[in-house]
Motif scaffolding. Structure first.
Motif, mmCIF file in Angstrom:
data_model
loop_
_atom_site.group_PDB
_atom_site.id
_atom_site.type_symbol
_atom_site.label_atom_id
_atom_site.label_comp_id
_atom_site.label_asym_id
_atom_site.label_seq_id
_atom_site.Cartn_x
_atom_site.Cartn_y
_atom_site.Cartn_z
ATOM 1 N N GLN A 215 -6.461 71.793 81.488
ATOM 2 C CA GLN A 215 -6.317 71.494 80.047
ATOM 3 C C GLN A 215 -4.996 71.184 79.705
ATOM 4 N N ARG A 216 -3.812 70.996 80.739
ATOM 5 C CA ARG A 216 -2.851 70.370 80.499
ATOM 6 C C ARG A 216 -2.941 68.973 79.767
ATOM 7 N N GLU A 217 -3.962 68.385 80.265
ATOM 8 C CA GLU A 217 -4.243 67.003 79.976
ATOM 9 C C GLU A 217 -4.746 66.974 78.314
ATOM 10 N N TRP A 218 -4.968 68.005 77.710
ATOM 11 C CA TRP A 218 -5.147 68.023 76.283
ATOM 12 C C TRP A 218 -4.330 67.311 75.545
ATOM 13 N N ARG A 219 -2.963 67.456 75.850
ATOM 14 C CA ARG A 219 -2.052 66.778 75.078
ATOM 15 C C ARG A 219 -2.140 65.246 74.751
ATOM 16 N N ASN A 220 -2.790 64.912 76.108
ATOM 17 C CA ASN A 220 -2.974 63.427 75.866
ATOM 18 C C ASN A 220 -4.387 63.003 75.378
ATOM 19 N N MET A 221 -5.154 64.021 74.969
ATOM 20 C CA MET A 221 -6.485 63.707 74.559
ATOM 21 C C MET A 221 -6.736 63.955 73.195
ATOM 22 N N GLY A 245 -14.647 66.292 70.474
ATOM 23 C CA GLY A 245 -13.824 67.764 70.265
ATOM 24 C C GLY A 245 -12.362 67.548 70.324
ATOM 25 N N PHE A 246 -11.881 66.426 70.358
ATOM 26 C CA PHE A 246 -10.398 66.551 70.341
ATOM 27 C C PHE A 246 -9.907 65.814 68.944
ATOM 28 N N ASN A 247 -10.795 65.452 67.998
ATOM 29 C CA ASN A 247 -10.125 65.097 66.720
ATOM 30 C C ASN A 247 -9.514 66.176 65.921
ATOM 31 N N ILE A 248 -8.328 66.187 65.566
ATOM 32 C CA ILE A 248 -7.734 67.568 65.066
ATOM 33 C C ILE A 248 -7.296 67.247 63.512
ATOM 34 N N GLY A 249 -7.458 68.130 62.648
ATOM 35 C CA GLY A 249 -6.733 67.998 61.138
ATOM 36 C C GLY A 249 -7.947 68.868 60.431
#
Ligand code: TPP
Ligand code: SF4
Ligand code: MG
Lengths: 279, 582
Positions: A215-221, A245-249
């Protein structure tokens, strides 16, 4: 805080921290979430004694004791009913429920549905790491089907649960997805969730450094959702179901009136009430 | 606690009447109106209803027992059985014992009197109930039945009319007229049948109430200051919750219908953490679900009340019938060492004061308390003397604005520490089910665990429970020990034995189940050489409990039986006679 900025300093995030040192592993996403919650409280200038943070069991559920607010660290899966009881009995308080994906969607899954439906004016923050951290690395409802673990070698084979869609379908009034490593965005989301009337649900992707190093990769995703929030739940659901699953807001804001109880009537004397039993 | 309130008549008489009919025939209405009319004439009495498993339309029986003094149990047999029809009646036979001198009123149109009923040898009197109802416009068989019974019992028309008016107030004048005429037709038809005069009570004895134990518990809770209730429906506890819904609305309290009992108990914990006296009511299956969180309330020292209206277990069991079989789970169900309280009212009237007391105890000691009633107490409609007011209230030790560091779980002499209620500046703490230090900080240290365990135990061990821990009645070298609803049949049996000259038996009915009160028990049992323990469950749970916590005389016998057939005074008398001569 009720006093003006001239007479008293504005609160800082540190004012909302207790002195207790978290038990979390280095690199755990929950540190960031704790900071984001305290930042949100400071921005809202809420008095810490008028805020209650309620949780169940899990690494993420340890948050209440790390804050200087009133806290309740209950049993596994039951944060939402505790928070509901507290808010209904004490509408004057700001009530925030926190916890993990296992706590909220597995053992506490039924409460999640009904809390969304009931729409009590509370904010629910789930630190989703797609794993049971505290029990050392088992699959949770949001874990991908092929994630290998000792308990479920080769993966569970079961598709992951979509908490945001479920929340929308069940009637949550505010739905957002954040990432622990995005302090500004997540803090804002928490502020808006607390301000929004009714049940606000915020899923925060919060990496488990120990059992999900991937999940360290999440910051790039993660990326900001390409479109602003909608007031249309079906549109919001469609967006969530078709993103990766990686659109945030903030994804959805509804206008359902929050849950009300207690028909208002003039309190009657208890002896008068007892008259109904008289022969 | 209601000892002094019961009317003390030397010559207690009662009459038992069963009204049966398939659901929808209105047997329960007939029984209810009969009881209410008897109440108007100064009587005491009870109405237990027994129904088949169907939600609607199954067989139903109203079992009424009326008398001139307070009644706290079903009678030994029935004087009158009125059957509007015989649909599935064999399922009810065991609950309606008849004697050769009983009277059976049956409608010949409904077929032959069933074999199981005939064996009693009771007198059978055939009346065309259905036919008679048709003779009045909109007449109903259950009103004919009411008329027949009113005539047999010599019920005053004014009393019957008054209850009809109340019952039909919303249905309009025509409905009332029709009912009154139908009742009169029933009276006329029964005029030659002989009389079973109602043992008229002493109306001068003061105000009386018509109430169920469920409403009594709910009222006691409200009286004591309960202002939050979380509710998940379950037979036979639902009426506690439903009554509180309106009771709370009238007193500024709040009720939430929860999604399940895991939720309801945790909502109660949340509300009580917020400083509001809180309660839920359930039955065995729900209590089972609540247990983990009850342990949380012990550890985090959150006061709350759970009323468990016991029904026949295990599992779904028999939802509509009573058994005293949740004593073990209530006392021992929690994991870990979890000091908490269990109390049990022993009559419908006692449901008011014991529930009120329970709220007081929970709040005073910041501890969860389970109130064990049962389906008989909970759902039996009972005419009681108006319970005298007790002044137990929810009074919680809270902190003002703390100066210096606040320690939520500070060690004190009583074991109770001042609780900070959210909103109190400087009192912020995190309540925790994890073992903790005095400040509430999670701790794995042996010394913290021991200290907090001692505190949790000490606060309930040191509390002064006064006289309410048990009802102790009579003197003598023999003692009957019991609890809960079974007490009613034993009280009546002992009263009858006393009238027959047997006065060497005392009664001890345990109200405070945990914590045990060995010193008080020993004092109450001074001079007792033999004990008989009576309880309604299959495994003699009370007997095992007593053996574990109290010094019993060597000569101790247990008389237990699973539900749902309730103990009757006559069988207790037989048992006691046998036991005395053994
Ligand atoms: C009734 C019960 N069952 C099981 C557990 C063990 N348990 C503790 S935490 C946990 C899962 C936590 O996962 P999650 O909610 O995702 O939190 P995280 O640790 O990942 O933050 C489990 C199964 C428990 N404490 N109580
Ligand atoms: S196990 Fe994972 S979730 Fe738990 S503290 Fe460590 S990094 Fe965080
Ligand atoms: Mg997790």
């Amino acid at each position: 805080m009720s006093m003006t900025a001239e007479t008293v300093n504005k609160p800082t995030p540190a004012d909302y921290r207790s002195g207790i040192k978290p038990i979390w592993c280095p690199g755990c996403g929950d540190y960031s979430v704790l900071l984001e919650i305290t930042k949100a409280l400071a921005t809202l200038e809420l008095r810490s004694e008028e805020v209650a943070i309620i949780s169940g069991i899990g690494c993420s559920s340890r948050i209440p004791a790390y804050s200087s607010c009133y806290g309740f660290h209950g049993v596994h899966g039951r944060a939402l009913p505790v928070a509901t009881g507290l808010k209904v009995a004490r509408p004057d308080l700001t009530v925030i429920a926190t916890g993990g994906d296992g706590d909220g969607f597995s053992i506490g899954g039924n409460h999640f549905l009904h809390a969304c439906r009931r729409n009590v004016n509370i904010t629910y923050i789930v630190m989703d790491n797609q794993v049971y951290g505290m029990t050392k690395g088992q699959a949770s409802p949001t874990t991908d089907p092929d994630w290998d673990s000792v308990l479920t070698p080769g993966g569970t084979g079961i598709r992951a649960f979509q908490p945001l869609v479920i929340a929308l379908a069940s009637g949550a009034n505010f739905v957002a997805r954040g990432f622990a490593g995005d302090p500004a965005g997540t803090t804002n989301m928490i502020i808006e969730g607390i301000r929004h009337p009714g049940f606000s649900f915020i899923q925060i992707l919060s990496p488990c450094a120990t059992f999900r190093p991937d999940q360290r990769e999440w910051r790039n995703m993660v990326r900001e959702a390409p479109v602003p929030f909608t007031n249309d739940p079906s549109r919001a659901a469609n967006r969530i179901m078709t993103d990766d699953g990686f659109n945030i807001g903030i994804l959805y804001r509804g206008d359902r009136p929050p849950y009300e109880t207690g028909r208002k009537g003039t309190p009657r004397d208890i002896d008068t009430i007892a008259e109904e039993f008289s022969v | 606690m209601n000892r002094n309130q019961r009317s003390a008549k030397a010559d207690q008489q009662s009459l038992s009447i069963a009204v049966v009919g398939s659901g929808g025939a209105g047997a329960i209405t007939t029984g209810t109106l009969l009881l209410e009319a008897a109440a108007k004439q100064g009587c005491y009495g009870i109405l237990t209803r027994t129904v088949g498993p169907q939600i609607r339309g199954g067989e139903a029986a109203a079992l009424v027992r009326v008398g001139n003094a307070a009644i706290d149990c079903v009678g030994d047999g029935f004087d009158i059985l009125l059957a509007m029809d015989w649909n599935n009646v064999d399922r009810l036979v065991a609950e309606i014992p008849l004697r050769a001198d009983s009277l059976i009123i049956a409608d010949p149109e409904q077929g032959k009197v069933p074999e199981a009923i005939l064996t009693s040898g009771a007198r059978i009197c055939e009346l065309p109930i259905g036919e008679l109802a048709k003779s009045v416009s909109k007449g109903r068989p259950n009103m004919i039945s009411l008329g027949i019974l009113a005539e047999l019992l010599d019920l005053q028309s004014s009393a019957v009319n008054a209850v009809l008016e109340k019952q039909l107030s919303k249905k309009g004048e025509a409905a009332l007229q029709s009912s009154m005429e139908t009742v009169q037709a029933g009276r006329d038809a029964a005029s030659g049948l002989g009389k079973y005069p109602l043992p008229v009570g002493d109306a001068a004895g003061g105000k009386r109430w018509l109430i169920t134990g469920n409403h009594a518990s709910a009222y006691g809770a409200l009286r004591a200051g309960i202002r939050f209730v979380a509710a998940y429906p379950i037979t036979p506890a639902t009426e506690v919750l439903e009554w509180l819904s309106s009771g709370l609305a009238k007193t500024g309290g709040r009720l939430v219908q929860a999604e399940d009992e895991l939720a309801s108990i945790n909502m109660v914990i949340g509300a009580s953490f917020g400083g509001i006296p809180s309660l839920t009511a359930t039955s065995g299956p729900g209590l089972s679900l609540m247990i983990e969180s009850l342990g949380l309330a012990v550890a985090s020292e959150i006061p709350l009340v759970v009323i468990d209206v016991m029904r026949v277990g295990p599992s779904t069991g028999i939802a509509t019938k009573a058994e005293q079989s949740d004593l073990n789970i209530a006392v021992y169900g929690f994991h870990g060492d979890a000091p908490h309280l269990v109390v049990a009212p022993n009559s419908v009237a006692d449901c008011v004061s014991t529930t009120q007391w329970a709220v007081h105890l929970a709040e005073a000691m910041q501890v969860p308390i389970i109130v064990l009633t049962d389906q008989y107490l909970g759902q039996t409609k009972s005419i009681i003397d108006r319970p005298s007011k007790v002044d137990y209230k929810a009074e919680r030790l809270t902190t003002g604005i703390p100066t210096g560091g606040y320690a939520r779980y500070a060690i004190t002499d009583s074991g109770v520490s001042p609780m900070a209620i959210p909103g109190t500046p400087g009192g912020q703490y995190t309540a925790d089910g994890l073992e903790h230090s005095v400040k509430g900080t999670p701790s794995t240290k042996a010394e913290d665990h021991e200290q907090q365990m001692n505190k949790r135990q000490q606060k309930i061990s040191n509390f002064n429970y006064g006289d309410h821990w048990a009802d102790v009645e009579g003197t003598g070298s023999l003692a009957v020990l019991t609890w809960g609803s079974t007490t009613g049949a034993i009280r009546e049996a002992l009263r009858k034995l006393k009238q027959a000259g047997v006065d060497d038996i005392r009664l001890l009915s345990l109200r405070l189940i945990t914590p045990a009160q060995p010193e008080k028990f020993t004092a109450a049992m001074t001079g007792v050489e033999r004990v008989l323990i009576v309880e309604q469950n299959h495994s003699a749970q009370l007997w095992h409990f007593l053996r574990a916590h109290y010094e019993l005389p060597k000569d101790a016998e247990v008389y237990n039986r699973a539900g749902p057939l309730l103990f009757r005074p006559g069988e207790i008398i037989e048992k006691i006679k046998q036991w005395r001569s053994a």
